[in-house]
Each structure stands twice: as C-alpha cells, then as structure tokens.
Design a protein around this motif. Structure first.
Motif, PDB file in Angstrom:
ATOM      1  N   TYR A 389       0.805  -1.093  -0.131  1.00 48.46           N
ATOM      2  CA  TYR A 389       0.004   0.052   0.113  1.00 48.46           C
ATOM      3  C   TYR A 389       0.820   1.327   0.011  1.00 48.46           C
ATOM      4  CZ  TYR A 389      -4.215  -2.794   0.948  1.00 48.46           C
ATOM      5  OH  TYR A 389      -5.315  -3.664   0.560  1.00 48.46           O
ATOM      6  N   ASP A 390       1.963   1.212   0.476  1.00 50.24           N
ATOM      7  CA  ASP A 390       2.922   2.384   0.349  1.00 50.24           C
ATOM      8  C   ASP A 390       3.382   2.860  -0.944  1.00 50.24           C
ATOM      9  OD1 ASP A 390       4.567  -0.134   0.578  1.00 50.24           O
ATOM     10  OD2 ASP A 390       6.275   0.947   0.696  1.00 50.24           O
ATOM     11  N   LEU A 391       3.420   2.018  -1.880  1.00 52.63           N
ATOM     12  CA  LEU A 391       3.530   2.048  -3.397  1.00 52.63           C
ATOM     13  C   LEU A 391       2.259   2.372  -3.989  1.00 52.63           C
ATOM     14  CD1 LEU A 391       6.211  -0.758  -4.111  1.00 52.63           C
ATOM     15  CD2 LEU A 391       6.664   1.878  -3.363  1.00 52.63           C
ATOM     16  N   LEU A 392       1.167   2.278  -3.593  1.00 55.85           N
ATOM     17  CA  LEU A 392      -0.004   2.403  -4.271  1.00 55.85           C
ATOM     18  C   LEU A 392      -0.215   4.224  -4.579  1.00 55.85           C
ATOM     19  CD1 LEU A 392      -2.713   1.479  -5.261  1.00 55.85           C
ATOM     20  CD2 LEU A 392      -3.752   1.823  -3.203  1.00 55.85           C
ATOM     21  N   GLY A 393       0.305   5.033  -3.770  1.00 56.44           N
ATOM     22  CA  GLY A 393       0.395   6.357  -4.258  1.00 56.44           C
ATOM     23  C   GLY A 393       1.341   6.733  -5.231  1.00 56.44           C
ATOM     24  N   VAL A 394       2.378   6.058  -5.227  1.00 58.36           N
ATOM     25  CA  VAL A 394       3.289   6.122  -6.624  1.00 58.36           C
ATOM     26  C   VAL A 394       2.933   5.678  -7.835  1.00 58.36           C
ATOM     27  CG1 VAL A 394       5.704   5.642  -7.573  1.00 58.36           C
ATOM     28  CG2 VAL A 394       5.399   5.758  -5.028  1.00 58.36           C
ATOM     29  N   ALA A 395       2.039   4.652  -7.609  1.00 57.89           N
ATOM     30  CA  ALA A 395       1.227   4.000  -8.969  1.00 57.89           C
ATOM     31  C   ALA A 395       0.133   5.108  -9.408  1.00 57.89           C
ATOM     32  CB  ALA A 395       0.662   2.604  -8.277  1.00 57.89           C
ATOM     33  N   LEU A 396      -0.598   5.962  -8.453  1.00 56.17           N
ATOM     34  CA  LEU A 396      -1.503   6.798  -8.757  1.00 56.17           C
ATOM     35  C   LEU A 396      -0.875   8.121  -9.537  1.00 56.17           C
ATOM     36  CD1 LEU A 396      -3.734   6.638  -5.475  1.00 56.17           C
ATOM     37  CD2 LEU A 396      -4.113   5.976  -7.773  1.00 56.17           C
ATOM     38  N   LEU A 397       0.630   8.394  -9.299  1.00 56.32           N
ATOM     39  CA  LEU A 397       1.075   9.654 -10.070  1.00 56.32           C
ATOM     40  C   LEU A 397       0.637   9.470 -11.443  1.00 56.32           C
ATOM     41  CD1 LEU A 397       4.358   9.963  -8.267  1.00 56.32           C
ATOM     42  CD2 LEU A 397       2.417  11.215  -8.235  1.00 56.32           C
ATOM     43  N   PRO A 398       0.767   8.412 -12.427  1.00 60.57           N
ATOM     44  CA  PRO A 398       0.530   8.429 -13.742  1.00 60.57           C
ATOM     45  C   PRO A 398      -0.922   8.990 -13.962  1.00 60.57           C
ATOM     46  CG  PRO A 398       1.606   6.470 -13.335  1.00 60.57           C
ATOM     47  CD  PRO A 398       1.514   7.135 -11.937  1.00 60.57           C
ATOM     48  N   VAL A 399      -1.739   8.349 -13.112  1.00 63.80           N
ATOM     49  CA  VAL A 399      -3.198   8.898 -13.404  1.00 63.80           C
ATOM     50  C   VAL A 399      -3.435  10.415 -13.025  1.00 63.80           C
ATOM     51  CG1 VAL A 399      -5.644   8.715 -12.453  1.00 63.80           C
ATOM     52  CG2 VAL A 399      -3.916   6.648 -12.401  1.00 63.80           C
ATOM     53  N   VAL A 400      -2.726  10.910 -11.947  1.00 61.96           N
ATOM     54  CA  VAL A 400      -2.875  12.150 -11.649  1.00 61.96           C
ATOM     55  C   VAL A 400      -2.036  13.150 -12.899  1.00 61.96           C
ATOM     56  CG1 VAL A 400      -2.133  14.092 -10.246  1.00 61.96           C
ATOM     57  CG2 VAL A 400      -2.923  12.002  -9.102  1.00 61.96           C
ATOM     58  N   ASP A 402      -1.677  12.299 -16.144  1.00 65.61           N
ATOM     59  CA  ASP A 402      -2.655  12.178 -17.204  1.00 65.61           C
ATOM     60  C   ASP A 402      -3.603  13.158 -17.279  1.00 65.61           C
ATOM     61  OD1 ASP A 402      -3.395  10.738 -19.839  1.00 65.61           O
ATOM     62  OD2 ASP A 402      -5.196  10.253 -18.467  1.00 65.61           O
ATOM     63  N   GLN A 403      -4.465  13.170 -15.982  1.00 62.79           N
ATOM     64  CA  GLN A 403      -5.568  14.167 -15.872  1.00 62.79           C
ATOM     65  C   GLN A 403      -5.017  15.496 -15.946  1.00 62.79           C
ATOM     66  OE1 GLN A 403      -7.307  12.727 -11.828  1.00 62.79           O
ATOM     67  NE2 GLN A 403      -8.217  11.213 -12.995  1.00 62.79           N
ATOM     68  N   GLU A 404      -3.775  15.738 -15.180  1.00 59.27           N
ATOM     69  CA  GLU A 404      -3.330  17.292 -15.348  1.00 59.27           C
ATOM     70  C   GLU A 404      -3.221  17.422 -17.087  1.00 59.27           C
ATOM     71  OE1 GLU A 404      -2.075  20.985 -14.295  1.00 59.27           O
ATOM     72  OE2 GLU A 404      -3.163  19.366 -13.199  1.00 59.27           O
ATOM     73  N   ALA A 405      -2.685  16.887 -17.402  1.00 59.73           N
ATOM     74  CA  ALA A 405      -2.217  16.909 -19.058  1.00 59.73           C
ATOM     75  C   ALA A 405      -3.549  17.310 -19.892  1.00 59.73           C
ATOM     76  CB  ALA A 405      -1.573  15.718 -19.556  1.00 59.73           C
ATOM     77  N   ARG A 406      -4.667  16.334 -19.321  1.00 61.02           N
ATOM     78  CA  ARG A 406      -5.975  16.464 -20.150  1.00 61.02           C
ATOM     79  C   ARG A 406      -6.726  17.895 -19.667  1.00 61.02           C
ATOM     80  NH1 ARG A 406      -8.284  11.552 -22.079  1.00 61.02           N
ATOM     81  NH2 ARG A 406      -6.883   9.682 -21.784  1.00 61.02           N
ATOM     82  N   ILE A 407      -6.555  18.157 -18.523  1.00 64.54           N
ATOM     83  CA  ILE A 407      -6.987  19.446 -18.025  1.00 64.54           C
ATOM     84  C   ILE A 407      -6.459  20.651 -18.799  1.00 64.54           C
ATOM     85  CG2 ILE A 407      -7.269  21.125 -15.965  1.00 64.54           C
ATOM     86  CD1 ILE A 407      -7.812  18.497 -14.077  1.00 64.54           C
ATOM     87  N   LYS A 408      -5.207  20.409 -18.814  1.00 66.27           N
ATOM     88  CA  LYS A 408      -4.480  21.869 -19.377  1.00 66.27           C
ATOM     89  C   LYS A 408      -4.746  21.793 -20.924  1.00 66.27           C
ATOM     90  CE  LYS A 408      -0.419  22.176 -16.506  1.00 66.27           C
ATOM     91  NZ  LYS A 408       0.937  22.070 -16.277  1.00 66.27           N
ATOM     92  N   ALA A 409      -4.928  20.562 -21.441  1.00 70.24           N
ATOM     93  CA  ALA A 409      -5.364  20.573 -23.011  1.00 70.24           C
ATOM     94  C   ALA A 409      -6.835  21.163 -23.195  1.00 70.24           C
ATOM     95  CB  ALA A 409      -5.064  19.028 -23.549  1.00 70.24           C
ATOM     96  N   LEU A 410      -7.918  20.851 -22.127  1.00 69.93           N
ATOM     97  CA  LEU A 410      -9.033  21.253 -22.230  1.00 69.93           C
ATOM     98  C   LEU A 410      -8.999  22.808 -21.936  1.00 69.93           C
ATOM     99  CD1 LEU A 410     -11.047  18.375 -20.444  1.00 69.93           C
ATOM    100  CD2 LEU A 410     -10.983  18.957 -22.739  1.00 69.93           C
ATOM    101  N   GLU A 411      -8.238  23.291 -21.316  1.00 72.66           N
ATOM    102  CA  GLU A 411      -8.346  24.902 -20.546  1.00 72.66           C
ATOM    103  C   GLU A 411      -7.722  25.527 -21.990  1.00 72.66           C
ATOM    104  OE1 GLU A 411      -6.032  24.817 -17.214  1.00 72.66           O
ATOM    105  OE2 GLU A 411      -7.360  24.525 -16.038  1.00 72.66           O
ATOM    106  N   GLU A 412      -6.901  24.895 -22.555  1.00 69.86           N
ATOM    107  CA  GLU A 412      -6.071  25.802 -23.694  1.00 69.86           C
ATOM    108  C   GLU A 412      -7.130  25.557 -25.011  1.00 69.86           C
ATOM    109  OE1 GLU A 412      -2.741  23.546 -24.854  1.00 69.86           O
ATOM    110  OE2 GLU A 412      -1.469  24.452 -23.302  1.00 69.86           O
ATOM    111  N   ARG A 413      -7.968  24.666 -25.109  1.00 70.20           N
ATOM    112  CA  ARG A 413      -8.933  24.444 -26.178  1.00 70.20           C
ATOM    113  C   ARG A 413     -10.347  25.435 -25.696  1.00 70.20           C
ATOM    114  NH1 ARG A 413     -10.696  18.552 -27.323  1.00 70.20           N
ATOM    115  NH2 ARG A 413     -12.242  19.582 -28.534  1.00 70.20           N
ATOM    116  N   LEU A 414     -10.701  25.477 -24.630  1.00 68.24           N
ATOM    117  CA  LEU A 414     -11.905  26.382 -24.008  1.00 68.24           C
ATOM    118  C   LEU A 414     -11.097  27.810 -24.115  1.00 68.24           C
ATOM    119  CD1 LEU A 414     -14.256  26.619 -22.736  1.00 68.24           C
ATOM    120  CD2 LEU A 414     -13.372  26.535 -20.455  1.00 68.24           C
TER     121      LEU A 414
END
Length: 424
Positions: A389-400, A402-414
């Motif tokens: 479980y101590d590595l579960l947070g590290v595994a979540l980093l790609p999800v965060v 990826d979401q950050e990149a998607r948010i920035k892309a959506l903000e630029e399109r908006l």
C-alpha cells in the motif's frame, strides 16, 4: 551296426535319441533352489494354487513357462489328505503340463509315475487339504521341487536326488550343511566332532585362571572384619527427629503466598534495535504494536521481512541503481477494485481465539496482481501475500499526471474557443 553316435550335421535325430541324451542332465527345475522358478503357493481364498514361471527338464524334455499359472485343487474330503502338484511329461501327446495328483485321506502323498519311455511326473509341491476345507492357505503348501544337478546341487531332505551317483555333492537346506553321496548314503561333508572321537588327547590339563563360589571354599573363616562400607538411612538407629536447615534453595513453584504480578522497578535499556536486528515477536504474531512516534530527528518507515529482520525504507538515489521510467499506465491503476471484506477468525499460538475484523476496506492482492503486479508481495512459499500500500500512491502518479495533462489541454481549447467567440 552296434554303435550309434549323434547328433551330427545332416543327420536325422529322433525324439527318443535326444531324450536319451538330455536325461543324463537329470530331471528338475533348472534354477537355484532359492529361486521362484516353478514355486507353488496358495492362490488366496479358493481351492487353488499358483505356479510361478520357470524352466525345467523332465526326463530329457524341456518345459518353459513364462507366466504365473493357476491350478485348481480337487474338492476337500471329510478327512485330511495330501495332494501333489507335478509337471507331467506325456511323450505320446508331446506335452508337459501342470497336474494335481489327488491323495487319499489318511494315506501318504500319492506316488509319482516315472517310466523311462512313457508318462514321467516331476513333483513341484505337496498340498495338505484339510477336511471340508474351502480354500488353500500358505501353511497348506510345502516345498517339493527337485533341481537339476551339475557339479554342485541344492536340495531339501525331501527333494534329494532319487538316483544319486558316487560323489554327488550338494547343500542340504533342511540341515544347512554340505553333504555328498558316498555310494550308500548321504554323508556330512564337514561333520561335527565329539570329544570321545578325538584321538591322542591328553588325559589331564593344568587348570587355567578361574574363580570359585564361596560355598566351594573349604576352611573359610566363620567371621570377617567389616571393610569400609555404607548403610541405608533406615538401618541407622538413634538418629535425631529434626535437623536445622542448611543453606539451600527453592524452586519458584514450591514457594507459596507469592504475589501473582510484580510492578517493574526503575530501569533503563542500554541499546535498541537497529537495522539488521531481528524482532522477537513476543505477542506470537508478526504484527508490530500500534505505537506512535515522538521526539526529534529523522523518521523512517520500517520494513519487516518474514524472518523478523527489519530495516529502514529509504528513498535516496544513494541506495538505488538501474533507475528507469515506470511503465505503469493510468488504466492499470484505474482497473483496481476497492473491496469491503471480513477478516477470518484465528487462534494465537497460545490457543487464544481472535475474532477477525468486520467490514474492512482494502484491495484483494490476487486481483491487484492481474493489472499491477509491481506492488504485490509473495510469502516464503511463493504464494501471493499482500499489497504494498505504501507504493499505491506512487502508482497513482501516472493517473494524476494524465488528468493534469488532459485538464491543461481542455483549458487551452476552451481559451481558444472563447477567443473565437469574442472575435465574432
């Protein structure tokens, strides 16, 4: 012509001639007397016996059996009788077969037919058939095989060669002795020697070192002064009834009225567990106690392996090698399934029952292994044990990320769309 010689090349040889030649080898089982060749034994819960495979000579004819044969014993009479299991040569039928010679109740075993040119029977075993018996047991079968003779033979008293020749030598298994045929009887090759049969022996012998019992000694004194010795306590008279206790000790269990618990006195410890030490699991389980931390200094997460060894969880590059980017994808992490479950009940090593926790929230290690095996641990037997479980947070980093990149892309399109709207 009075002299006939055979066999030679291009010469016809008859069965009678071959039989006459090979009968000089003697009839019998062609094997060691301790082998199983043509050995007869009880078949089980029936009126039958089995005969083991083997090779034998019967009056100059050969017989080879390659499989275990079963022979039926005739039904029992009201009184005990003795039958014989034989190999029967029938020159007229050109056969050698297994047969049973039925005996008569109260009479010796049946005689064998042993003609020179007709039927010839070679005994393999005696079978005692008790009155009204329904089966043959191992104790009912007695060894009766006779073996072919060469320079040396082997037999029992009952299976000695029937036509011995002067000098025939063999080992008698009934007497466990070597014997030979002296022309009229079987003589022991190494007979035991009795004292009367020894010649030229001396009439008297000087005595060797020996001892005598007391009753054999004459003129012995009637009384003897005692030497240093001991007496049992019960033999001593005039002893005191009590004794003041000398310096001694008592076992803890022998002390009465002692308190059940003792408050610890003031004390200190000279050293603490360090990395590489082994934890002594005082509570009988491999679970650390839920103590919190306090004080100043650096804090470390601690790992404990299955052997009780523990160490710090370090993150510095100084402790790492072969550093590379993780291939964990956001899909691998999002595939994880949070579960609610109950812990199984168990017993501590001292037998105390423990009820498992209910409605616990977490992951199932086997399910995590299917998509994210990097954070699954195995026990010493190679079985899936737990989730890091101590590595579960590290595994979540790609999800965060990826979401950050998607948010920035959506903000630029908006922002671009808003600019287009303002321009129109």
């Amino acid at each position: 012509m009075a002299i006939t010689a055979y066999p030679f090349d291009s010469q016809a040889v008859t069965e009678t001639q071959f039989s006459y030649l090979f009968r000089e080898l003697s009839s019998g089982v062609a094997a060691s007397s301790d082998s199983s060749a043509f050995r007869v034994s009880a078949a089980g819960t029936s009126m039958a016996v089995t005969v083991q495979p083997g090779f034998a000579l019967v009056r100059g004819h050969a017989v080879l059996s390659t499989a275990v044969e079963t022979v039926t014993i005739p039904a029992a009479d009201t009184a005990t009788r003795t039958d014989a299991v034989v190999l029967r040569l029938d020159p007229t039928a050109n056969t050698i077969t297994l047969a049973v010679l039925k005996g008569a109740p109260g009479s010796p075993s049946p005689s064998l037919t042993q003609t020179d040119s007709g039927i010839y029977e070679l005994r393999l075993a005696w079978v005692t058939v008790p009155g009204n018996a329904t089966s043959i047991t191992a104790s009912n079968v007695a060894e009766g095989r006779q073996f072919t003779r060469g320079y040396v033979g082997s037999w029992w008293n009952s299976t000695r060669p029937t036509s011995p020749r002067l000098g025939d030598l063999g080992f008698n298994r009934s007497t466990s002795a070597w014997e030979f045929w002296n022309g009229s009887s079987w003589a022991n090759l190494a007979p035991s020697v009795s004292w009367p049969s020894v010649t030229d022996k001396p009439s008297v012998f000087p005595p060797a070192a020996h001892t005598h019992s007391w009753s054999q000694i004459s003129d012995a004194p009637s009384t003897i002064a005692p030497s240093a010795h001991k007496h049992a306590w019960g033999d001593i008279t005039g002893t005191p009834s009590t004794y003041p206790p000398s310096s001694h000790s008592h076992s803890w269990s022998s002390i009465t009225s002692k308190p059940s618990t003792f408050p610890p006195s003031s004390h200190s410890h000279s050293q603490y567990l360090t990395s590489g030490s082994t934890i002594s699991w005082a509570n009988g389980t491999k679970r650390a106690h839920a103590y919190h931390v306090g004080g100043s200094g650096t804090y470390y997460a601690v790992w404990v392996d299955g052997s009780g060894d523990f160490g710090r969880n370090t993150s510095s590059i100084r402790y790492k090698t072969n550093v590379r980017d993780s291939e964990v994808t956001s899909g691998d992490v999002l595939a994880l399934r949070p579960r609610v479950y109950d812990r199984k009940d168990y017993e501590k090593p001292d037998g105390t029952p423990v009820t498992g926790r209910k409605n616990e929230f977490g992951l199932i290690a086997e399910e995590v292994f299917e998509t994210l095996p990097e954070i699954v641990c195995f026990n010493e037997e190679g079985e899936i044990e737990t989730v890091r479980y101590d590595l579960l947070g590290v595994a979540l980093l790609p999800v965060v990320q990826d979401q950050e990149a998607r948010i920035k892309a959506l903000e630029e399109r908006l922002s671009a769309l808003e600019g287009q709207v303002s321009a129109t």
